[in-house]
Design a protein around this motif. Structure first.
Motif, PDB file in Angstrom:
ATOM      1  N   UNK A  36      12.106   1.341 -21.194  1.00  0.00           N
ATOM      2  CA  UNK A  36      12.139   2.675 -21.686  1.00  0.00           C
ATOM      3  C   UNK A  36      12.467   3.675 -20.634  1.00  0.00           C
TER       4      UNK A  36
ATOM      5  N   UNK B  10       0.242  11.742 -38.034  1.00  0.00           N
ATOM      6  CA  UNK B  10      -0.651  12.135 -37.371  1.00  0.00           C
ATOM      7  C   UNK B  10      -1.821  11.816 -37.850  1.00  0.00           C
TER       8      UNK B  10
ATOM      9  N   UNK C 146      15.850  -3.773 -22.355  1.00  0.00           N
ATOM     10  CA  UNK C 146      15.901  -2.523 -23.287  1.00  0.00           C
ATOM     11  C   UNK C 146      14.178  -1.561 -22.616  1.00  0.00           C
TER      12      UNK C 146
ATOM     13  N   UNK D  71       2.618   1.178 -34.524  1.00  0.00           N
ATOM     14  CA  UNK D  71       2.881   1.578 -33.326  1.00  0.00           C
ATOM     15  C   UNK D  71       2.911   3.120 -32.931  1.00  0.00           C
TER      16      UNK D  71
ATOM     17  N   UNK E 275       0.060   5.072 -30.292  1.00  0.00           N
ATOM     18  CA  UNK E 275       0.566   5.423 -29.023  1.00  0.00           C
ATOM     19  C   UNK E 275       0.697   7.039 -29.211  1.00  0.00           C
ATOM     20  N   UNK E 276       0.458   7.469 -30.351  1.00  0.00           N
ATOM     21  CA  UNK E 276       0.715   8.992 -30.366  1.00  0.00           C
ATOM     22  C   UNK E 276       0.084   9.906 -29.449  1.00  0.00           C
TER      23      UNK E 276
ATOM     24  N   UNK F 281       7.541  10.353 -26.510  1.00  0.00           N
ATOM     25  CA  UNK F 281       7.451   9.128 -26.532  1.00  0.00           C
ATOM     26  C   UNK F 281       7.160   8.491 -28.124  1.00  0.00           C
ATOM     27  N   UNK F 282       7.339   9.155 -28.878  1.00  0.00           N
ATOM     28  CA  UNK F 282       7.164   8.886 -30.194  1.00  0.00           C
ATOM     29  C   UNK F 282       7.706   7.789 -30.812  1.00  0.00           C
ATOM     30  N   UNK F 283       9.144   7.561 -30.474  1.00  0.00           N
ATOM     31  CA  UNK F 283       9.801   6.798 -30.910  1.00  0.00           C
ATOM     32  C   UNK F 283       9.780   5.352 -30.004  1.00  0.00           C
ATOM     33  N   UNK F 284       9.150   5.364 -29.016  1.00  0.00           N
ATOM     34  CA  UNK F 284       8.885   4.200 -28.117  1.00  0.00           C
ATOM     35  C   UNK F 284      10.317   3.779 -27.287  1.00  0.00           C
ATOM     36  N   UNK F 285      11.060   4.865 -27.124  1.00  0.00           N
ATOM     37  CA  UNK F 285      12.242   4.965 -26.054  1.00  0.00           C
ATOM     38  C   UNK F 285      12.122   5.456 -24.835  1.00  0.00           C
TER      39      UNK F 285
ATOM     40  N   UNK G 110       5.423  15.674 -24.634  1.00  0.00           N
ATOM     41  CA  UNK G 110       4.947  14.330 -24.374  1.00  0.00           C
ATOM     42  C   UNK G 110       4.957  13.633 -25.404  1.00  0.00           C
ATOM     43  N   UNK G 111       4.197  13.917 -26.688  1.00  0.00           N
ATOM     44  CA  UNK G 111       4.283  13.258 -27.875  1.00  0.00           C
ATOM     45  C   UNK G 111       5.691  12.896 -28.470  1.00  0.00           C
TER      46      UNK G 111
ATOM     47  N   UNK H   9      22.303   7.790 -23.182  1.00  0.00           N
ATOM     48  CA  UNK H   9      22.923   6.284 -23.038  1.00  0.00           C
ATOM     49  C   UNK H   9      24.317   6.357 -23.458  1.00  0.00           C
TER      50      UNK H   9
ATOM     51  N   UNK I 261       6.035  17.721 -35.111  1.00  0.00           N
ATOM     52  CA  UNK I 261       6.089  16.804 -33.624  1.00  0.00           C
ATOM     53  C   UNK I 261       7.251  15.536 -34.147  1.00  0.00           C
ATOM     54  N   UNK I 262       7.331  15.352 -35.378  1.00  0.00           N
ATOM     55  CA  UNK I 262       8.529  14.535 -35.542  1.00  0.00           C
ATOM     56  C   UNK I 262       9.806  15.051 -35.644  1.00  0.00           C
TER      57      UNK I 262
ATOM     58  N   UNK J 167      10.499  -2.631 -27.334  1.00  0.00           N
ATOM     59  CA  UNK J 167      10.755  -2.344 -26.058  1.00  0.00           C
ATOM     60  C   UNK J 167       9.497  -2.893 -25.202  1.00  0.00           C
TER      61      UNK J 167
ATOM     62  N   UNK K  49      11.156   8.826 -40.545  1.00  0.00           N
ATOM     63  CA  UNK K  49      10.482   7.708 -40.214  1.00  0.00           C
ATOM     64  C   UNK K  49       9.752   6.858 -41.362  1.00  0.00           C
TER      65      UNK K  49
END
Lengths: 374, 374, 374, 374
Positions: free
Chosen positions: D3, A319, D1, A22, A26-27, D26-30, D22-23, D333, D318-319, A53, D308
């Protein structure tokens, strides 16, 4: 420029590789996970959908339901990502391909060579895009190594040493990740050789551009009571006569994910380690040792295209994985993606596993690596 | 407490290993080079004597002359150091041993297994001290690795990977050092396997305390026109069933002297590299990775005894070599020197070379490693 | 071609640096230790003489006795090696020089700057050879770095970072080596800065060929109750305006002997670490990073001359030390030894210590480094 | 849930840091990027929007338009990500915060200290969430180091060495990334110190948990004609009396992004390098050196939460960046995110820059680091 829509099969709660696919998909902002058949257990499928999500309506209880419903939507999925255990790769791929849906599959292609041959037939018949995530071929400096060797940078290849030591199965195999890997019913006939040996095999052929034609395999189940191999040494001969040694092990205590490849040619050599992936050592024929790093001006176009940040900003496994999905997105757009592993790589890998397992069991000595139908 | 007096055979002008033996022997102030038969050419013998700064009268034109004259002196040599090319090891050793003079020989013991068996017979019959410079066993952290494994630090040994890549014979073999090594008449039946493969073999047995009982050898002369092997892979089985891979190569462009050994046990592992000899990596069963260095408080007595400087002051090849001579001096004084390689190591090594060369030529598959007379 | 005869003052039982000087002096077979005033305690002097295996008659109870008796022998000592604690350096050196005996002294030259100026006067007046063992300047790749920078390999030097972390005085200073170093009466006015900071200072000037003209010092006694500094940071300005940072510490837990120097110029850089002394990293202006190693064909004459073994056979601290003694032997033979540190280096180093200690105590900001009499 | 919806200001064509945000976001899909004011040039704004694959209607020509329109949408943005050059940080942040929109800002908080104080006032008055991407604090092993030091793992901190060498501005500053950084109008009063020195400053305080109270700065514009500093050394004193050295440089040829921190305590030390971010060296008081890696069982909860993939699968820049966005999502949250840098870190950093630039210009010696209003 809307995003390409991805459906996933597998990757339910507790899975490691589903979330990796995933993230990788999406990266680069070109692909979005929108649907999934994450588990055959409806409750777990729903839970996974929530974690990813996605629209709850698109967290399906099974793959066929997903394929059918998504096909009817105007915004249905554009391709299927397969991240199940090995024995489910083939039925999932066939279902998708037969309905015209492209497939991005986790490796290995299938659980057995026979299955891989079936799959190859269907891929060829349908002409539907199919690719395989041999992740390590996505690293920028692996692609740089390949490009330099292809351009004659080390002369004719003479010797390849590719090793892949891990230690996490040195003791009792417990936990979701470990259990299916030591179970022939779910893992296929190869243990360590199927799980990580094929990565080493693919990397050796990918980086050198050569083809293994003969092998001598020595596989063992070192941990008492284990049904599948957990430590492998395979001697290789390539089509040009070049020599190779492939070592893969899951009982090498303390090793994490130590994939490394060294290639020596007539007048140069290269050395790359997965755990320090942003550097590539070059041995020049005049005795100079050079370290090139991701982001360096000296890198060729393949490596540059596979890097997102300037030099000194480490990129890693995710990556590299994303580079395969970026290639796959290109393929779906009809653009060339020559470095992306496909069904032929999948078949070769399954033949490698089958031949090595069989030859080792028979203590067969040097054995040709024959790809049926070629 | 006068010094032990050393005579040398070989080591004339242009030699590499002669001066190394001189430095190593004298490093700890216990031994002094006082005589030599450095060359069969009288002029060169004299020149070498001057370079070594010995009494010109003790730079002899040949070995027998030296043995005879020195035996008659009250301050004559106490032992002979043999640093000739391989084919001259046996006659030199026999001449010394038969006259009651202890021998410290460069490896390999002899040029062939048959010669080694002859030598073993004489060593046993005469009871005269005899030792062999398997240099790498002199490194402090190699001895530490051995001690830890012997003490059960990694559990039962399961897997050994020992590799010894060099690149200096990747092209034309030219120069004094290269030429005799590729010439069967002077080097013996092994090329790379005899020159450096035996070091790896000895190290594997030394560090693990195990005995190789079976091997599968794949040797090749990669450089066109070469008569002896220059690249070797040998799969090993030890007496306990432990598995091993030994790689030695002299065509690995860019590699200098990359001897490395990794040993994995049931619950730990070790990793040592000759080019960074003052560190030893320990993999503990609980997942911890520890780096121990020469001079650390955690080192055992063998490693401590083999170190001359505090931590962080690198010692290297010459000091490792000197540790063997220090052991030899102990042996001459009648003290125990259990780590010092002797004739049995020499015979095992020659059997290893002979078996590997023969089995590889016959593509024989797994072959027992039999030591005649044992 | 007889050997040069060395006498030693200091280096009695328990000493670290005495045996190091003995090994280094004798390593190349040009020098032999034949006499010593190893201790002012007659019993200990005798014991040391026995350990060094010299003629018992030449293990003297004190320096003056040695100088007198040896001067009367036809085979008397040719030079004096000084390995006492710092406060005894000056009297020993004066005694030797005034009797015409050349001196090889451990660093620092003396305990104070004033003493160093006295010593310089005597060296100049007598014209007797005098050298100082700034050991790290003896490493082959340090000499290579110097040669490359001198040849313009990195352009005009802009920035120097030299660091020397150790951790062995992070706790209580106990043991023979530690105790005198934290005692102003024996160590002089500098603690860490005098013990290891001067090595870093000398190395920075040696490698760059530049001269420090101004400094800003921040010294501290970090361990409670300590009378001398144990952690130092000194900002440097060189005569060309180049900038520098010098860090020395003996409270950096876990560091062994981490001397490292990095020099950056207009279009290149170099990086060398004492604990991995056989490699030198070169940063080229076009972005290439190159690793050169001892034994490589690319090395210049200074580095080649300072190496005894082929590439991949590590040399270390003792060999670097021996290079200074080899240079000293050349000097005694009247040959040029331009890289060997001498009294001017000694005076500069003492001025560096005095200026840094004083400026730090006064929190003085930037302070000129003035060498009296220059 | 669903985003969290992100708007971005800055990050137009050619930008480096916009796509990184941006990366990372969005990396964790949240989080999903859904709107942007990427450029003040309408054409370029549109092009960027297409590249980011957002709805063309939501690629706004300017920030205020975006804020207004998005506020009126039911699916409008939930927060603003600021990735403009430094001088635009303040107005963008104020516009967002004043309209109640949370802000995630690239560092530094603002261009000047006065601006940062203004910003702090507004953040406090509005109570709207505000965070800053001091990226390197997002690395798992940086968080591990912090946790271990906080838990007393090395005893009281005595010494910090933090360095950040780069070489990319050693020559002419050309290209979009370089030009604004050497221009005081766009970069603010700090050059190198503002661009990367603050990262080192933040990291030092973050890892140690200490506060810098005094500094001595030596900044220079080494490249001729440059208006802002490109090489900095800053001596630090922490509130506990601990000593520190901070080095930042952009003229260190060959260095890529060499951020490294070493912290020494009474009985231990840590060492971390950004270019090998998945390993942390621990020096234990008993002399043991341990290497821990991302994924190891020994890691604490902060490091585990920031990883991860399993051990041996390298994560990178990036991570680490994504970890900050994940923390930010928690903050939005209403969950605790104690490790996330905020406005107080921003003010401290700006005070650090201002004090260092001013003190260096005045050659002021030790200077208190005073945070106005505290």
């Amino acid at each position: 420029m809307t995003k390409i829509r991805m459906g996933m099969v597998g990757g339910g709660p507790g899975a490691f590789i589903g979330p990796v696919h995933r993230i990788a998909a999406e990266l680069d902002g070109q692909i979005a996970l929108v649907a999934g058949a994450f588990s055959s257990d409806a409750e777990r499928a729903r839970a996974a959908g929530a974690q990813y999500r996605i629209d709850p309506a698109r967290a399906y209880p099974d793959l066929n339901a997903m394929l059918e419903v998504e096909a009817a939507r105007s915004d249905g999925i554009d391709f299927l990502s397969i991240v199940t255990p090995n024995h489910l790769h083939l039925p999932a791929a066939l279902a998708a391909l037969n309905s015209g849906l492209p497939v991005m599959s986790d490796k290995p292609a299938t659980a057995t060579l026979d299955e891989a041959l079936d799959l190859r037939r269907i891929v060829r018949e349908t002409g539907t895009p199919y690719a395989l995530t041999y992740t390590y071929s996505g690293y920028p400096l692996v692609r740089e190594a390949r490009a330099r060797i292809a351009a004659g940078g080390i002369g004719k290849v003479r010797k390849v040493v590719v090793e892949y030591p891990q230690g996490w199965l040195a003791g009792e195999a417990s936990g979701k990740q470990a259990e299916w890997r030591v179970d022939p019913a779910r893992s296929g006939q190869g243990g360590c050789i199927g799980d990580i040996g094929v990565h080493a095999f693919h990397l050796a052929e990918f980086v050198t551009g050569l083809t293994v034609t003969e092998l001598l395999a020595d596989l063992a189940a070192v941990v008492p009571g284990r049904a599948l191999d957990d430590d492998c040494t395979v001697l290789l001969r390539f089509d040009t006569g070049a020599r190779g040694v492939l070592m893969a092990s899951q009982i090498s205590v303390g090793e994490r994910n130590g994939l490394r490849i060294r290639v020596y040619g007539e007048h140069g050599g290269i050395d790359w380690r997965q755990e320090s992936p942003n550097a590539l050592t070059l041995h020049h024929g005049d005795g100079r040792t050079e370290i090139i790093q991701a982001g360096d001006a000296a890198l060729g176009p393949d490596a540059r295209a596979a890097t997102r940040t300037p030099g000194g900003h480490p990129e890693g496994y995710l990556e590299a994985f994303a580079n395969l999905y970026r290639d796959f997105a290109r393929m779906l757009r009809g653009e060339p993606a020559p470095l992306l592993p496909g069904i032929d790589d999948g078949v070769r890998s399954m033949a490698f596993i089958a031949t090595a397992v069989d030859a080792s069991a028979r203590r067969a000595g040097w054995t040709p690596l024959i790809i049926p139908g070629e």
